[in-house]
Design an enzyme around this catalytic site. Structure first.
Site, mmCIF file in Angstrom:
data_model
loop_
_atom_site.group_PDB
_atom_site.id
_atom_site.type_symbol
_atom_site.label_atom_id
_atom_site.label_comp_id
_atom_site.label_asym_id
_atom_site.label_seq_id
_atom_site.Cartn_x
_atom_site.Cartn_y
_atom_site.Cartn_z
ATOM 1 N N ARG A 1 48.491 30.928 62.826
ATOM 2 C CA ARG A 1 48.118 30.181 61.621
ATOM 3 C C ARG A 1 48.507 30.912 60.349
ATOM 4 N NH1 ARG A 1 49.026 26.257 59.597
ATOM 5 N NH2 ARG A 1 48.534 25.357 61.614
ATOM 6 N N LYS B 1 53.143 29.034 36.618
ATOM 7 C CA LYS B 1 52.077 28.266 37.275
ATOM 8 C C LYS B 1 52.206 28.431 38.790
ATOM 9 C CE LYS B 1 51.901 24.964 33.473
ATOM 10 N NZ LYS B 1 52.132 23.567 33.028
ATOM 11 N N LYS C 1 54.233 30.880 22.184
ATOM 12 C CA LYS C 1 53.818 29.516 22.501
ATOM 13 C C LYS C 1 52.906 28.967 21.408
ATOM 14 C CE LYS C 1 53.795 28.178 26.659
ATOM 15 N NZ LYS C 1 53.395 27.820 28.033
ATOM 16 N N GLU D 1 58.239 28.261 21.450
ATOM 17 C CA GLU D 1 57.909 26.873 21.799
ATOM 18 C C GLU D 1 57.838 26.052 20.525
ATOM 19 O OE1 GLU D 1 53.875 24.678 23.084
ATOM 20 O OE2 GLU D 1 54.568 26.158 24.548
ATOM 21 N N ASP E 1 58.984 21.234 23.542
ATOM 22 C CA ASP E 1 57.767 20.912 24.279
ATOM 23 C C ASP E 1 57.381 19.450 24.107
ATOM 24 O OD1 ASP E 1 55.482 21.661 25.887
ATOM 25 O OD2 ASP E 1 54.283 21.445 24.070
#
Length: 295
Positions: free
Chosen positions: A109, A144, A176, A210, A231
């Site tokens: 597994r 992410k 950002k 950004e 963005d």
């Protein structure tokens, strides 16, 4: 490999071994595999195959699966039939394993969890890269990623034919929206100040800004940003940004990126498209381990 021009990062075996050990400890705790140790004779051996159970899968993580089996039972013999980056179809044998039956069952597994997850990332990445075929635009991953799995998931992205963005907070300056908002507390020109400060602090690194609007694109360009992230812009706004920048900085489309939208974005002429979907919401590939007792 899916894309021979894609630079594939090396697997960080130090981190990967820690992940494998943690995964095995979740399964075994201090007692071990109570079922296998009760039911399977200690001296039993078995043969097993890893099978692809879905069409159009891109294989990734086979060396990690082998590592799991060998860490559980060093006497297991692992023979890879396919290799990472191969496009596999239903019923394809990926690897053959032979040796102590208990080790096979204990490792099964955990090995599949790694292999299915990474093959899912590679398969999704291949679909995104294919959607941009014939354009100059490359698809990028993001940060992410599953905590602790970044190296492995970015490895799988590259195996699938997509391209790695920055690895972490340390290898590119990326200004950002929240950075811009805090810089704006000092008054107008927040993007310009941010780029200047970053350039002074880290002259060796590329700087990305950004931008939500064309005015922000213009300010980032004039400040000397190397990359500008567009963005959540419409196709029309992105086309205007391409004209405005005219090759003086690299442009990256981000936000609201779907597989269906990619061909249109590729035709606009941006350099990159970044998509968190390559890692944060992929479906694990369907792979099984079939065992045949040999004695």
């Amino acid at each position: 490999m899916t894309n021979s021009e894609t630079e594939i990062p090396a697997i960080d075996w130090g981190r990967t071994d820690l992940l494998i050990e943690l995964a095995l400890s979740e399964d075994l705790d201090t007692t071990g595999d109570v079922t296998t140790n009760s039911v399977v004779p200690e001296n039993a051996t078995a043969e097993a195959v890893l099978l692809c159970k879905e069409p159009g899968m891109v294989l990734a993580g086979l060396p990690v699966a082998e590592r799991v089996f060998k860490l559980v039972e060093p006497r297991l013999e692992f023979k890879a039939i396919r290799e990472d980056g191969d496009h596999c179809e239903y019923g394809d044998v990926l690897a053959e394993i032979h040796g102590p039956a208990r080790g096979l069952l204990i490792a099964e597994r955990t090995a599949l969890n790694f292999l299915q997850r990474l093959s899912g990332v590679a398969t999704t990445s291949a679909k995104y890269a294919a959607a941009l075929k014939g354009t100059k635009t490359l698809v990028l991953d993001t940060r992410k990623t599953t905590p602790g799995y970044r190296n492995l998931e970015k490895y799988a992205v590259a195996v699938g034919g997509a391209t790695n963005h920055r690895i972490g907070l340390y290898d590119r300056v990326m200004i950002k929206d929240n950075h811009r908002e805090m810089a704006a507390m000092e008054g107008p020109g927040g993007i310009t100040r941010s780029v200047e400060r970053a350039r002074q602090a880290h002259p060796e690194l590329e700087i990305e800004v950004e931008a939500d609007t064309l005015d922000e694109v213009r300010e980032a360009l004039e400040a000397g940003a190397d990359h500008i992230m567009l963005d959540n812009m419409s196709d029309e706004m992105m086309a205007e940004a391409v004209k405005l920048v005219n090759g003086r900085a690299k442009l990256e489309a981000s936000g609201g990126i779907t597989l269906e939208r990619l061909p249109r974005i590729g035709k606009i002429g941006v350099d990159f498209v970044s998509a968190g979907a390559l890692t944060h919401s992929v479906k694990a590939a369907d792979i099984s381990l079939d065992i045949k007792v040999s004695k």
